[in-house]
Motif scaffolding. Structure first.
Motif, short mmCIF file in Angstrom:
data_model
loop_
_atom_site.label_atom_id
_atom_site.label_comp_id
_atom_site.label_asym_id
_atom_site.label_seq_id
_atom_site.Cartn_x
_atom_site.Cartn_y
_atom_site.Cartn_z
N UNK A 1 34.47 40.63 31.99
CA UNK A 1 34.00 41.24 30.75
C UNK A 1 34.97 40.81 29.65
N UNK A 2 34.51 39.93 28.80
CA UNK A 2 35.35 39.39 27.74
C UNK A 2 35.04 40.08 26.42
N UNK A 3 36.09 40.45 25.72
CA UNK A 3 35.93 41.11 24.42
C UNK A 3 36.15 40.10 23.30
N UNK A 4 35.30 40.21 22.29
CA UNK A 4 35.43 39.29 21.15
C UNK A 4 36.52 39.72 20.19
N UNK A 5 37.02 40.94 20.37
CA UNK A 5 38.03 41.46 19.48
C UNK A 5 39.12 42.19 20.23
N UNK A 6 40.01 42.76 19.45
CA UNK A 6 41.15 43.44 20.05
C UNK A 6 40.73 44.69 20.80
N UNK A 7 41.38 44.89 21.92
CA UNK A 7 41.22 46.12 22.69
C UNK A 7 42.52 46.90 22.54
N UNK A 8 42.44 48.13 22.16
CA UNK A 8 43.62 48.94 21.91
C UNK A 8 44.14 49.56 23.20
N UNK B 1 37.02 48.98 48.02
CA UNK B 1 36.30 47.70 48.05
C UNK B 1 36.40 46.95 46.74
N UNK B 2 36.46 47.66 45.65
CA UNK B 2 36.53 47.04 44.33
C UNK B 2 37.94 47.22 43.77
N UNK B 3 38.38 46.20 43.06
CA UNK B 3 39.67 46.25 42.36
C UNK B 3 39.46 45.72 40.95
N UNK B 4 39.95 46.45 39.98
CA UNK B 4 39.77 46.04 38.59
C UNK B 4 41.11 45.68 37.99
N UNK B 5 41.12 44.62 37.21
CA UNK B 5 42.35 44.17 36.57
C UNK B 5 42.02 43.68 35.16
N UNK B 6 43.05 43.34 34.41
CA UNK B 6 42.82 42.86 33.04
C UNK B 6 43.78 41.74 32.72
N UNK B 7 43.36 40.93 31.76
CA UNK B 7 44.20 39.86 31.22
C UNK B 7 44.30 40.08 29.72
N UNK B 8 45.45 40.55 29.29
CA UNK B 8 45.62 40.87 27.88
C UNK B 8 45.49 39.67 26.97
N UNK B 9 45.95 38.54 27.42
CA UNK B 9 45.90 37.33 26.59
C UNK B 9 44.46 36.89 26.34
N UNK C 1 41.84 39.10 26.61
CA UNK C 1 41.01 40.28 26.30
C UNK C 1 39.85 40.40 27.29
N UNK C 2 40.17 40.27 28.55
CA UNK C 2 39.13 40.23 29.58
C UNK C 2 39.49 41.16 30.73
N UNK C 3 38.46 41.80 31.26
CA UNK C 3 38.59 42.69 32.41
C UNK C 3 37.85 42.07 33.59
N UNK C 4 38.45 42.17 34.77
CA UNK C 4 37.88 41.55 35.96
C UNK C 4 37.73 42.57 37.08
N UNK C 5 36.51 42.95 37.42
CA UNK C 5 36.33 43.70 38.65
C UNK C 5 36.12 42.74 39.82
N UNK C 6 36.99 42.84 40.80
CA UNK C 6 36.84 42.06 42.02
C UNK C 6 36.09 42.94 43.02
N UNK C 7 34.95 42.47 43.48
CA UNK C 7 34.10 43.27 44.34
C UNK C 7 34.07 42.64 45.72
N UNK C 8 34.58 43.36 46.71
CA UNK C 8 34.62 42.87 48.08
C UNK C 8 33.75 43.74 48.98
N UNK C 9 33.48 43.23 50.15
CA UNK C 9 32.68 43.96 51.14
C UNK C 9 31.39 44.49 50.52
N UNK C 10 30.72 43.64 49.81
CA UNK C 10 29.50 44.07 49.12
C UNK C 10 28.40 44.44 50.09
N UNK C 11 27.65 45.47 49.70
CA UNK C 11 26.56 46.00 50.50
C UNK C 11 25.27 45.96 49.69
N UNK C 12 24.12 46.00 50.34
CA UNK C 12 22.86 46.01 49.60
C UNK C 12 22.78 47.12 48.56
#
Length: 122
Positions: A21-28, A66-74, A76-87
């Motif tokens: 999830x990339x933001x076009x602007x600043x996230x506070x 199962x899910x881990x969420x992280x961010x990259x400040x440089x 402005x992006x958030x990354x949910x890593x989704x493992x062991x996915x189920x239907x």
């Protein structure tokens, strides 16, 4: 601020995907970046989120461990890593920002991204 969600796709049961999830602007620092999902015929539900400044994370019960969420400040992006996915994880996944901080309530969020489809085959 506009949010752009990406990274969805088709995966087999037990597989993994990483959304972005990339933001076009600043996230506070006080903002809470959340992910929701909506399966066909169901209401949109909170999945996970991260407080931008300190990186505190919060997960819905159905994805804990199962899910881990992280961010990259440089980036402005958030990354949910989704493992062991189920239907049952099949849904359109959306990102949004809560300017009120941590919240699992949809109405507290704004700047919704367009959503990205995740399909888990059995």
């Amino acid at each position: 601020v506009q949010l752009q969600a990406s990274g969805g796709g088709l995966v087999q049961t037990g597989g993994s995907l990483r959304l972005s999830c990339a933001s076009s602007g600043r996230i506070y620092s006080s903002h809470f970046m959340g992910w929701f999902r909506q399966a066909p015929g169901r209401e949109r539900a909170f999945v996970a989120g991260i407080r931008w400044g300190v990186g505190t994370t919060y997960y819905g019960d159905s994805v804990k461990g199962r899910f881990t969420i992280s961010r990259d400040g440089a980036k402005n992006t958030v990354y949910p890593q989704m493992n062991s996915l189920q239907p049952d994880d099949t849904a359109v996944y959306y990102c949004a920002v809560s300017k009120r901080g941590l919240s699992t309530v949809e109405s507290d969020y704004s700047n919704w991204g367009q959503g990205t489809q995740v399909t888990v085959s059995s």
